[in-house]
Enzyme design. Structure first.
Site, mmCIF file in Angstrom:
data_model
loop_
_atom_site.group_PDB
_atom_site.id
_atom_site.type_symbol
_atom_site.label_atom_id
_atom_site.label_comp_id
_atom_site.label_asym_id
_atom_site.label_seq_id
_atom_site.Cartn_x
_atom_site.Cartn_y
_atom_site.Cartn_z
ATOM 1 N N LYS A 160 4.382 69.978 31.340
ATOM 2 C CA LYS A 160 2.764 69.617 30.406
ATOM 3 C C LYS A 160 2.051 68.343 29.965
ATOM 4 C CE LYS A 160 1.261 72.670 28.169
ATOM 5 N NZ LYS A 160 1.081 74.702 29.006
ATOM 6 N N ASP A 209 -4.694 74.347 30.399
ATOM 7 C CA ASP A 209 -3.931 75.135 28.855
ATOM 8 C C ASP A 209 -5.324 75.052 27.750
ATOM 9 O OD1 ASP A 209 -1.592 75.589 27.390
ATOM 10 O OD2 ASP A 209 -2.673 75.475 26.477
ATOM 11 N N THR A 230 -2.738 85.482 32.554
ATOM 12 C CA THR A 230 -2.257 84.967 31.307
ATOM 13 C C THR A 230 -1.700 86.384 30.802
ATOM 14 O OG1 THR A 230 -1.949 82.940 31.171
ATOM 15 C CG2 THR A 230 -1.076 83.558 29.689
HETATM 16 O O1 2IT Z 1 1.169 77.673 28.605
HETATM 17 C C1 2IT Z 1 1.327 78.120 30.113
HETATM 18 O O2 2IT Z 1 2.374 78.243 30.861
HETATM 19 C C2 2IT Z 1 0.521 77.160 30.783
HETATM 20 N N1 2IT Z 1 -0.654 77.017 30.341
HETATM 21 C C3 2IT Z 1 0.073 77.451 32.308
HETATM 22 C C4 2IT Z 1 1.040 77.115 32.964
HETATM 23 C C5 2IT Z 1 0.235 76.448 34.227
HETATM 24 O O3 2IT Z 1 0.716 75.883 35.243
HETATM 25 O O4 2IT Z 1 -0.227 77.332 34.537
#
Ligand code: 2IT
Length: 454
Positions: free
Chosen positions: A125, A165, A209
């Protein structure tokens, strides 16, 4: 003292100034007791000690020049947490409150989340304390370019693949990718995900998501002989995740009735269900104002409640927090229980519930679903984007969506099976939150053990 307790104590002593990171470590390690306290091999391999220590932490200065010619300096981060099952993968967050604790909590969670997807991605991250609010396009571009001037050393298709994010969407990924390509002189598309469709992005990634969360929820309700149809859902946030969730909830016949922002929440009793309303969420986000009350400008029949969150304040069958971490604290948990309508909290944003609130809700009959399982559709689709980049072929929406659905339904069933296998139940129902941790952990731990002490 048990193995888990000893590692928890040492981790707290070593990271005393990282409350968000300690919060997730405590939540996850506590739920791993049924595995690690009953088998000495985990301690022999120091699996937990290694899990809580990121493989690498990059922290760097990001200088840039604003529209007035003034030099600004932000702090950049990339935490490469765990590469046992694949290259580091996880988003970048641009928000003024970003610090090392927040990036470490997100990276730690990402490790288990990515494992749950069944895809070959490790946990990472990153981000910055840069505040996108009120910045011009050119300021955002200059910031992204400066950020990448350092980040490019640490990423690559087989090394680390960042994505978006909070505060990082298609525009930011575009600027980041352009600078990465210029610096490396290569078209390494799989080094960043969330790209635009014209340069290697995956169809369906922006929705993934929120859609994934609803596929997970649908699978859960099916498993208990129920469905989303007709259920009132209180959603928070109004960004990419809330947008996707509202869209897919509506398709399943559920009725999202709230959204929220830092300024308060919107209650739309008629439902945030029409294409105009759902599309307006995108406009609200693009406006860069970061205000939920903007909804009233287009839909004046809705109600805006300033300075509050909807938890326990509106009647809903399900709460789906889609804004950010620690939205549901003990105060909100008590309100939810005393209001009495809601039966389910389906976490979507990363770690929306404090540990105290989680325990209270579970003890008082609310069924909880863990964000690291529910929101894994975003990163899963990112991994599918990497696959398309590697084979130099874009897939159709049908292909992506079919895989996303299969992954999300599989994740729910993995959480349920793990809870049943280790007999972690609450009021006779599987503890799906513990199940998510147990299922995610097993694969990472197995990969770590097979690869030796690294
Ligand atoms: O919290 C998460 O899973 C994301 N922000 C997406 C991360 C991604 O590599 O697509």
């Amino acid at each position: 003292m048990s193995y888990v307790d000893r590692v928890l104590e040492a981790t707290k002593a070593k990271n005393a100034n990282e409350p968000e990171f300690l919060q997730t470590v405590e939540e996850v390690l506590n739920s791993l007791r049924p595995i690690v306290d009953n088998d000495p091999k985990y301690e022999e391999h120091a699996i937990l000690e290694r899990l809580v220590e990121p493989e690498k932490v990059h922290m760097f200065r990001v200088p840039w020049v604003d529209d007035n010619g003034k030099v600004q300096v932000n702090r950049g981060f990339r935490v490469q947490f765990n590469s046992a099952i694949g290259p580091y993968k996880g988003g970048l967050r641009f928000q003024p409150n970003v610090n090392l604790s927040i990036i470490k909590f997100l990276g730690f969670e990402q490790t288990f989340k990515n494992s749950l997807t069944t895809l070959p991605i490790g946990g990472g991250k990153g981000g910055s304390d840069f505040d996108p609010k009120g910045k011009s396009d050119m300021e955002v571009m200059r910031f992204c370019q400066s950020f990448m001037n350092e980040l490019y050393r640490y990423i690559g298709i087989d090394v680390d693949c960042p994505a978006g994010d909070m505060g990082v969407g298609g525009r930011e990924i575009g600027y980041l990718y352009g600078q990465f390509k210029r610096l490396t002189g290569r078209y390494e598309a799989g080094a960043l995900s969330g790209k635009g469709l014209s340069y290697g992005g995956s169809i369906g990634r922006p929705e993934a998501t929120g859609y994934g969360a609803v596929y997970y929820a649908d699978e859960y309700f099916k498993s208990i002989g129920s469905s989303l149809k007709g259920k009132k859902v209180s959603v928070t946030g109004f960004g990419n995740v809330a947008w996707g969730a509202c869209k897919k909830l509506t398709e399943y016949g559920a009725i999202p009735v709230t959204i929220s922002g830092p300024d308060g929440y919107i209650l739309d009793e008629e439902g945030i269900t029409t294409p105009e309303k759902i599309a307006f969420l995108l406009e609200m986000r693009a406006s860069n104002r970061n205000e939920a009350k903007m909804y009233l400008e287009k839909f004046p029949n809705a109600k805006f409640v300033a300075g509050e969150r909807p938890f326990g304040k509106v009647k809903a069958d399900i709460y789906m927090p889609c804004a950010m971490q620690n939205e549901i604290r003990i105060e909100e948990a008590k309100l939810i229980v005393s209001e009495g309508t809601a039966k389910d909290v389906i976490e979507v944003s990363n770690m929306p519930t404090t540990n105290e609130a989680m325990a209270y809700l579970q003890q008082n009959g609310i069924v909880m679903q863990a964000s690291k399982a529910v929101n894994a559709g975003g990163v899963a689709c990112s991994s599918l984007e990497m696959t398309q980049n590697a084979e130099h072929l874009p897939w159709t929406l049908e292909e992506v969506d079919e895989k996303l659905q299969r992954i999300m339904r599989g994740i729910f069933n993995a959480c349920k099976s793990a809870a049943e296998e280790y007999n972690v139940m609450i009021n006779g129902k599987p503890n799906y939150v513990a199940g998510a941790n147990l299922a995610g952990f097993k694969k990472v731990a197995a990969a770590m053990m097979e690869q030796g002490i690294v």
